[in-house]
Structure formats: C-alpha cells, structure tokens
Design an enzyme around this catalytic site. Sequence first.
Site, PDB file in Angstrom:
ATOM      1  CB  ALA A 135      -0.995  -0.125   1.297  1.00 55.50           C
ATOM      2  N   PRO A 140       6.688  11.841   1.279  1.00 56.53           N
ATOM      3  CG  PRO A 140       8.509  11.790   0.163  1.00 56.53           C
ATOM      4  CD  PRO A 140       7.015  11.668  -0.059  1.00 56.53           C
ATOM      5  N   GLY A 143       1.738  12.620   5.939  1.00 61.96           N
ATOM      6  CA  GLY A 143       1.834  11.500   6.861  1.00 61.96           C
ATOM      7  C   GLY A 143       0.354  10.828   6.937  1.00 61.96           C
ATOM      8  CD1 TRP A 168       6.429   7.058   5.773  1.00 65.36           C
ATOM      9  CD2 TRP A 168       8.297   5.578   6.337  1.00 65.36           C
ATOM     10  NE1 TRP A 168       7.240   7.754   6.473  1.00 65.36           N
ATOM     11  CE2 TRP A 168       8.345   6.994   6.815  1.00 65.36           C
ATOM     12  CE3 TRP A 168       9.102   4.376   6.586  1.00 65.36           C
ATOM     13  CZ2 TRP A 168       9.624   7.097   7.428  1.00 65.36           C
ATOM     14  CZ3 TRP A 168      10.276   4.914   7.157  1.00 65.36           C
ATOM     15  CH2 TRP A 168      10.518   6.210   7.549  1.00 65.36           C
ATOM     16  CB  ALA A 276      -5.663  -0.839   9.324  1.00 64.73           C
ATOM     17  NE  ARG A 302      21.665 -12.765  35.716  1.00 67.06           N
ATOM     18  CZ  ARG A 302      23.021 -12.706  35.412  1.00 67.06           C
ATOM     19  NH1 ARG A 302      23.511 -13.591  34.764  1.00 67.06           N
ATOM     20  NH2 ARG A 302      23.529 -11.494  35.722  1.00 67.06           N
ATOM     21  N   GLY A 373      18.179  -6.984  32.459  1.00 66.11           N
ATOM     22  CA  GLY A 373      19.528  -6.381  32.893  1.00 66.11           C
ATOM     23  C   GLY A 373      20.238  -6.139  31.697  1.00 66.11           C
ATOM     24  CD  GLU A 397      -1.960   0.351   9.640  1.00 65.27           C
ATOM     25  OE1 GLU A 397      -2.664   1.175   9.031  1.00 65.27           O
ATOM     26  OE2 GLU A 397      -1.556  -0.541   9.134  1.00 65.27           O
ATOM     27  CD  GLU A 401       2.094  11.652  19.064  1.00 65.69           C
ATOM     28  OE1 GLU A 401       2.828  11.567  20.383  1.00 65.69           O
ATOM     29  OE2 GLU A 401       2.254  11.000  18.204  1.00 65.69           O
TER      30      GLU A 401
END
Length: 418
Positions: A135, A140, A143, A168, A276, A302, A373, A397, A401
């Site tokens: 897709a 650039p 977004g 992207w 999505a 551990r 750790g 997706e 924000e």
Amino acid sequence: MTAPTFREPKPPVVAAPYWTEERAAVQAEARRFATEEILPVADELDPQKAEIPRSLLERLAKQGYFGITVSTELGGMGLGVFEYCMISEELARAWMSTASIIVRAQGAMGVNVADPQRRRALIERSAQGEWIGAAALSEPDVGSDLAAVRTRAVLDGDEYVITGEKRWCGNALAADFIQVFCRLADPEPGQSRAVGLGSILVEKERGSFPEGLTGTPIDKIGYHGFVTWNLTFDGLRVPAANRVYPKPAGDLTPLTETEAVSTAGFKAVEAELNTARVQTAARAVGLARGAVEDSLAYLQRREQFGRPIADFQYLRFLIAEMAARVEQARAFYQQVAHMIDAGLPCEREAAMAKLTASEMAAEVTAQAIQLHGGNGYTTEHRAERYWRDARLTTIFEGTSEIQRKIIADRLLPKSPLG
C-alpha cells in the site's frame, strides 16, 4: 535463542462473551504454528534484516492466513475481524512481520476493480496467498494527513499516468501489486482537473519495478522481515481498468452508476483504518505478550545472590503489572473487533484500542529489557526485538497523537470559534 515450548491456550475460568470452541481451536493452531514454524525463522533472519522467505509465505498460505476474512465460497476461511486479530496476535508474538504480511491480502486490498469477474479472480488469488500487495499511502511530506496527498494520476485515453513520490511502502519490491493512493485528475486542454482522491492498482512482477517506477529501500531499526521503500513515480502508465473503487470486500456485483463515478477514496481509506488499527492493537499485544513470557522464563533461570531473581518481590510485582496490562489491552481489542464484525460504528473505540495497546506494548517491552539487565541490551535475547517492533506500533496506522486527536474530537466537538 531457544524457542519456547508450545502451550495450548487455556479457556477462561468464566467463559468470556467472545469465547467459543471454534475460536479456541483457531487460536491454538495459530499459536502452534507461530511457535514451531515462525519463531525459529525469525530468530535466524531478523538479526540479518532479511525478508520473510518464500517458503514461509507458502506455509502461511497453506494455513489459510492470507484469506482469514475471505468467504469460503471464494477460497478463504470465512472468519471475521475478531479471528483475524486473534491470529495476528499469535503471529506477532513470534515475528511481527508475519502478522503484517497477511494484511497485504485478505481480499480487501488490490481487488476492487470495476470488472466483477476479474475482481472475483483477484480475491481468490488473494485468499491463496498468490496476490500479495503493498500500500502506497504516505508521502515524504504527507503522513497522517492523507487528504493532502500530491501524487497525481491523470487520465490519458484508456490509461492513468502516475507522477509523484510515496514513502513507507512496505513489501513494494516483493509484491504482486502496489495500491497507490493518489489525486485523480481528468485532462483538459493544457491542464488537468482534479476530481478527487482514489486508488490505482499497479500490477508488477515480484522482485522488480515496472518502467516509470523506481524505489530506494529505507533502512529501519526494526520491523524486519520485509523491506520498506521510498517510491518515485515518473509517468508510470497504468490501465484505466485498474482504478480501485470503494466497494465492500468480496462484493462481486457490477458497479452502480454512482460507484462508477465515485471519488470517495478518502472515506474508503478511513473506513479500512478502523480494522487496521484494531489489528495493529492485536499485533502490539502479541509483542508485549512475547516480552512477558520471555521475561518470566528469564527471571526463573537467572540467579543472583544464590537464588532465582524471580524470588525478588519487586521484580515479581513488575512482571505482574506487565501481565495485567497485556490482558487489559487484549480484552479491549477483542471488544472492538466484535463491534466491527457486528457492523457497529467504532472509529473512536478503534483509535482507543490502538492507542492503549501500542503505548502499553512500547512500555512493557522496554520493561522487559530492564528485567533482563545487561543481557536485555544484547541481540542474544528477543527482548530487544520485541521493543524495536513494539515501538513502531505507536507510529504506523496513525501515530498515538493522531489517535488522541480522533478520540478527543469525538468526545469534545470543537466550538465554531475553535
């Protein structure tokens, strides 16, 4: 890295409203497949930033995972968004890229061309994993504000000529097609007249770009398994018949007169984003669950000061909090997935599920690194992979924000002066 022992999911003590024996079986098989067949491949190839091998894609197809939401009549599993998200959680727990590659089929992308017979054939190929796409939405300088896209598709006879740049675009080179979201235009003498936003289907050969399209790979810190691309369209010519229309997935009826002239591409993309976003919430839960499960094993293995660090109360409380947050996020995404299957409006709830699950996953996976750790800051353990991939779920997706804006706008409509 040692793959964890497969554990069949246990039903809740009090049956959840969404729990059925059929869903339990689907989940158990997805967990087995992810643990036994995906995780070893991820452990080997993710450090190399390698792509998902064709052999694994073929096994995903054999499982039916490219057609979870496609009807059985068209060769799919005939399941809903709930099962789609449930399977995605299990796949993401092993390697998020496998939970992402199945998104690029499902008979919902790259199939809604005008010709019903061709549409049917593409859906069937999609369900079988033979029509896997990419897709091209973002640019650039564009977004989350998809209404501001600049890439143009100008009608020239029986072809569209596409010019612009997209960013992207995951899986672009390996894909069978790229669905390009662009500004459609009809020609006029000496100029072109914009008529709205829509998508154009660019068919291609796997492993190459057609004439008029070039790409540059984008190096990422995580989300390996497929390559993400920056694409440049320089007069790429595509048949006009490859325009994609905003029809429901699997609708094989001929276009109505209204649909044939529709430019509701932006609304169609917005509607698809609800599913999505919930599926992204499921992927985030899978990553966080992997971090919790691996941390539990590490805490018991551990030893410090002569005993397992799992005995230290502070660490026990931390892992308890992490596990509780994973369960909360899962319950929420399942609720919203159920709403989508029921046909209920849920744009606010989908944004909430994506926001809470992705932020939870980023924090829980970071905490898993701390619990490991110094070993957590190495590539010898999966904790760092979970964190790298979970961090991305707060961005794609729609960023966290953007999700907050969607939620706030529906809780607090702005005044005329706002």
